[in-house]
Design a protein around this motif. Structure first.
Motif, PDB file in Angstrom:
ATOM      1  N   ASN A   3       0.832  -1.189   0.000  1.00  0.00           N
ATOM      2  CA  ASN A   3       0.000   0.000   0.000  1.00  0.00           C
ATOM      3  C   ASN A   3       0.866   1.238   0.000  1.00  0.00           C
ATOM      4  O   ASN A   3       1.839   1.324   0.724  1.00  0.00           O
ATOM      5  N   TYR A  36      -7.591 -10.237   6.080  1.00  0.00           N
ATOM      6  CA  TYR A  36      -7.637  -9.813   7.470  1.00  0.00           C
ATOM      7  C   TYR A  36      -8.686  -8.707   7.626  1.00  0.00           C
ATOM      8  O   TYR A  36      -8.892  -7.889   6.720  1.00  0.00           O
ATOM      9  N   PRO A  44      -5.068  -6.525  13.184  1.00  0.00           N
ATOM     10  CA  PRO A  44      -5.737  -7.310  12.139  1.00  0.00           C
ATOM     11  C   PRO A  44      -6.138  -8.691  12.660  1.00  0.00           C
ATOM     12  O   PRO A  44      -5.399  -9.321  13.414  1.00  0.00           O
ATOM     13  N   PHE A  89      -8.022  -6.052   4.718  1.00  0.00           N
ATOM     14  CA  PHE A  89      -6.766  -6.131   3.983  1.00  0.00           C
ATOM     15  C   PHE A  89      -6.611  -7.516   3.376  1.00  0.00           C
ATOM     16  O   PHE A  89      -6.829  -8.524   4.050  1.00  0.00           O
TER      17      PHE A  89
ATOM     18  N   TYR B  33       6.821 -11.145  15.140  1.00  0.00           N
ATOM     19  CA  TYR B  33       6.992 -10.092  14.147  1.00  0.00           C
ATOM     20  C   TYR B  33       6.641  -8.732  14.753  1.00  0.00           C
ATOM     21  O   TYR B  33       5.767  -8.631  15.604  1.00  0.00           O
ATOM     22  N   TYR B  35       5.388  -4.960  13.252  1.00  0.00           N
ATOM     23  CA  TYR B  35       4.939  -4.175  12.124  1.00  0.00           C
ATOM     24  C   TYR B  35       4.719  -2.736  12.569  1.00  0.00           C
ATOM     25  O   TYR B  35       4.348  -2.462  13.711  1.00  0.00           O
ATOM     26  N   GLN B  37       2.304   0.489  11.481  1.00  0.00           N
ATOM     27  CA  GLN B  37       1.135   0.851  10.681  1.00  0.00           C
ATOM     28  C   GLN B  37       0.809   2.319  10.896  1.00  0.00           C
ATOM     29  O   GLN B  37       0.428   2.730  11.991  1.00  0.00           O
ATOM     30  N   GLN B  41      -3.001   3.283   6.398  1.00  0.00           N
ATOM     31  CA  GLN B  41      -2.084   2.479   5.595  1.00  0.00           C
ATOM     32  C   GLN B  41      -2.085   1.038   6.084  1.00  0.00           C
ATOM     33  O   GLN B  41      -2.555   0.727   7.175  1.00  0.00           O
ATOM     34  N   ALA B  42      -1.532   0.179   5.285  1.00  0.00           N
ATOM     35  CA  ALA B  42      -1.407  -1.224   5.647  1.00  0.00           C
ATOM     36  C   ALA B  42      -0.217  -1.414   6.591  1.00  0.00           C
ATOM     37  O   ALA B  42       0.716  -0.601   6.589  1.00  0.00           O
ATOM     38  N   PRO B  43      -0.229  -2.444   7.389  1.00  0.00           N
ATOM     39  CA  PRO B  43       0.940  -2.736   8.221  1.00  0.00           C
ATOM     40  C   PRO B  43       2.172  -3.009   7.360  1.00  0.00           C
ATOM     41  O   PRO B  43       2.079  -3.627   6.297  1.00  0.00           O
ATOM     42  N   LEU B  45       6.084  -4.582   7.619  1.00  0.00           N
ATOM     43  CA  LEU B  45       6.968  -5.396   8.447  1.00  0.00           C
ATOM     44  C   LEU B  45       8.278  -4.671   8.714  1.00  0.00           C
ATOM     45  O   LEU B  45       8.922  -4.164   7.786  1.00  0.00           O
ATOM     46  N   HIS B  48      11.539  -9.595  12.182  1.00  0.00           N
ATOM     47  CA  HIS B  48      10.943 -10.700  12.913  1.00  0.00           C
ATOM     48  C   HIS B  48      12.026 -11.612  13.478  1.00  0.00           C
ATOM     49  O   HIS B  48      13.182 -11.564  13.043  1.00  0.00           O
ATOM     50  N   ASN B  55      15.714 -11.285  11.962  1.00  0.00           N
ATOM     51  CA  ASN B  55      15.651 -11.019  10.533  1.00  0.00           C
ATOM     52  C   ASN B  55      15.123  -9.619  10.303  1.00  0.00           C
ATOM     53  O   ASN B  55      13.948  -9.336  10.588  1.00  0.00           O
ATOM     54  N   ASN B  56      15.976  -8.770   9.789  1.00  0.00           N
ATOM     55  CA  ASN B  56      15.632  -7.367   9.606  1.00  0.00           C
ATOM     56  C   ASN B  56      15.178  -7.124   8.171  1.00  0.00           C
ATOM     57  O   ASN B  56      15.756  -7.689   7.230  1.00  0.00           O
ATOM     58  N   GLU B  57      14.151  -6.293   7.994  1.00  0.00           N
ATOM     59  CA  GLU B  57      13.792  -5.865   6.654  1.00  0.00           C
ATOM     60  C   GLU B  57      14.835  -4.852   6.164  1.00  0.00           C
ATOM     61  O   GLU B  57      15.351  -4.038   6.942  1.00  0.00           O
ATOM     62  N   MET B  88       0.920   3.173  14.764  1.00  0.00           N
ATOM     63  CA  MET B  88       0.509   1.996  15.530  1.00  0.00           C
ATOM     64  C   MET B  88       1.577   0.936  15.303  1.00  0.00           C
ATOM     65  O   MET B  88       1.993   0.704  14.156  1.00  0.00           O
ATOM     66  N   LEU B  90       2.379  -2.982  15.694  1.00  0.00           N
ATOM     67  CA  LEU B  90       1.692  -4.261  15.854  1.00  0.00           C
ATOM     68  C   LEU B  90       2.699  -5.389  16.023  1.00  0.00           C
ATOM     69  O   LEU B  90       3.669  -5.485  15.266  1.00  0.00           O
ATOM     70  N   GLN B 103      -0.407 -15.784  10.849  1.00  0.00           N
ATOM     71  CA  GLN B 103       0.088 -14.780  11.783  1.00  0.00           C
ATOM     72  C   GLN B 103      -1.087 -14.227  12.597  1.00  0.00           C
ATOM     73  O   GLN B 103      -2.099 -13.813  12.042  1.00  0.00           O
ATOM     74  N   PHE B 105      -2.222 -11.376  15.337  1.00  0.00           N
ATOM     75  CA  PHE B 105      -1.795 -10.045  15.723  1.00  0.00           C
ATOM     76  C   PHE B 105      -2.280  -9.679  17.122  1.00  0.00           C
ATOM     77  O   PHE B 105      -3.369 -10.078  17.549  1.00  0.00           O
TER      78      PHE B 105
END
Lengths: 115, 114
Positions: A3, A36, A44, A89, B33, B35, B37, B41-43, B45, B48, B55-57, B88, B90, B103, B105
């Motif tokens: 998004n 979700y 979610p 979502f 994980y 996230y 948000q 917008q969408a969460p 990542l 995790h 493990n990093n993005e 936010m 998560l 997953q 939340f």
């Protein structure tokens, strides 16, 4: 896909009517999809999932349809209720190295149920 | 009930003041994980843990760090929060790394930066 928008598209639906929420994804190799539901101020919540070897899956009042040809996913909610008001979502779940799976969320659709 | 718990639900911090958000789970899941948000917008990542493996993005700022001292707990540390970090946050868990491991939340922590 991911998004990037600042404004969520909104679907207004009359209580009792059916709702259809659409989602496009970009990765043709994606194998697993999830819908979700996110209510205001909450995390979610899993609704339903589908593998890429299926084109339809039904749950309680919800149906997910997958069209791999056009990379499109939809969520149908039957007899929409006020409690269905939320942001929905779609997400692709892909393996992430050997250390987990990675959810990539679509943009989200806000559903408003009118009494 | 087994669940993912986040504390606090609302956190206010000052610009540049380190803050820690916590997540705990009673699901005994191997993967946790974090996230971010932002509004409407969408969460997204951040990183995790699979057991103790972090493990990093690639696009997660260095300002964000995480710790997982045991299976049940995972922390998100923001070393020097900026105004753009208001969001936010998560926490989610999954039983394992398999594709179909759902997953789950938590309720999220809403961070305000003044």
């Amino acid at each position: 896909g991911e998004n990037v928008g600042l404004h969520l598209p909104t679907l207004s639906v009359q209580e009792g009517d059916n709702s259809i929420i659409n989602c496009a994804y970009s990765n043709s190799a994606s194998d697993y999809f999830i819908w979700y539901k996110q209510e205001s101020g909450k995390g979610p919540q899993f609704i339903i999932d589908i593998r890429s070897n299926m084109d339809k899956r039904q749950g309680q009042r919800v149906t997910v349809l997958l069209n791999k040809t056009v990379k499109h996913l939809s969520l149908q909610i039957a007899a929409t209720q006020p409690g269905d008001s939320a942001v929905y979502f779609c997400a692709e779940n892909m393996p992430f190295k050997a250390a987990g799976n990675k959810l990539t969320f679509g943009g989200g659709t806000r559903v408003l149920v009118k009494p | 009930d087994a669940m993912v718990i986040q504390n606090p639900r609302y956190q206010v911090t000052q610009f540049g003041k380190p803050v820690t958000l916590s997540c705990s789970q009673t699901l005994n899941h191997n993967v946790m994980y974090w996230y971010q948000q932002k509004s409407s917008q969408a969460p997204k990542l951040l990183f995790h843990y699979y057991d103790k493996d972090f493990n990093n993005e690639a696009d997660t700022p260095d300002n964000f760090q995480s710790r997982r001292p045991n299976t049940s707990f995972c922390f998100l540390d923001i070393r020097s929060p900026g105004l753009g970090d208001a969001a936010m946050y998560l926490c989610a868990t999954s039983r394992g790394p398999s594709l179909t491991d759902t997953q789950y939340f938590g309720p999220g922590t809403r961070l305000t930066v003044l």
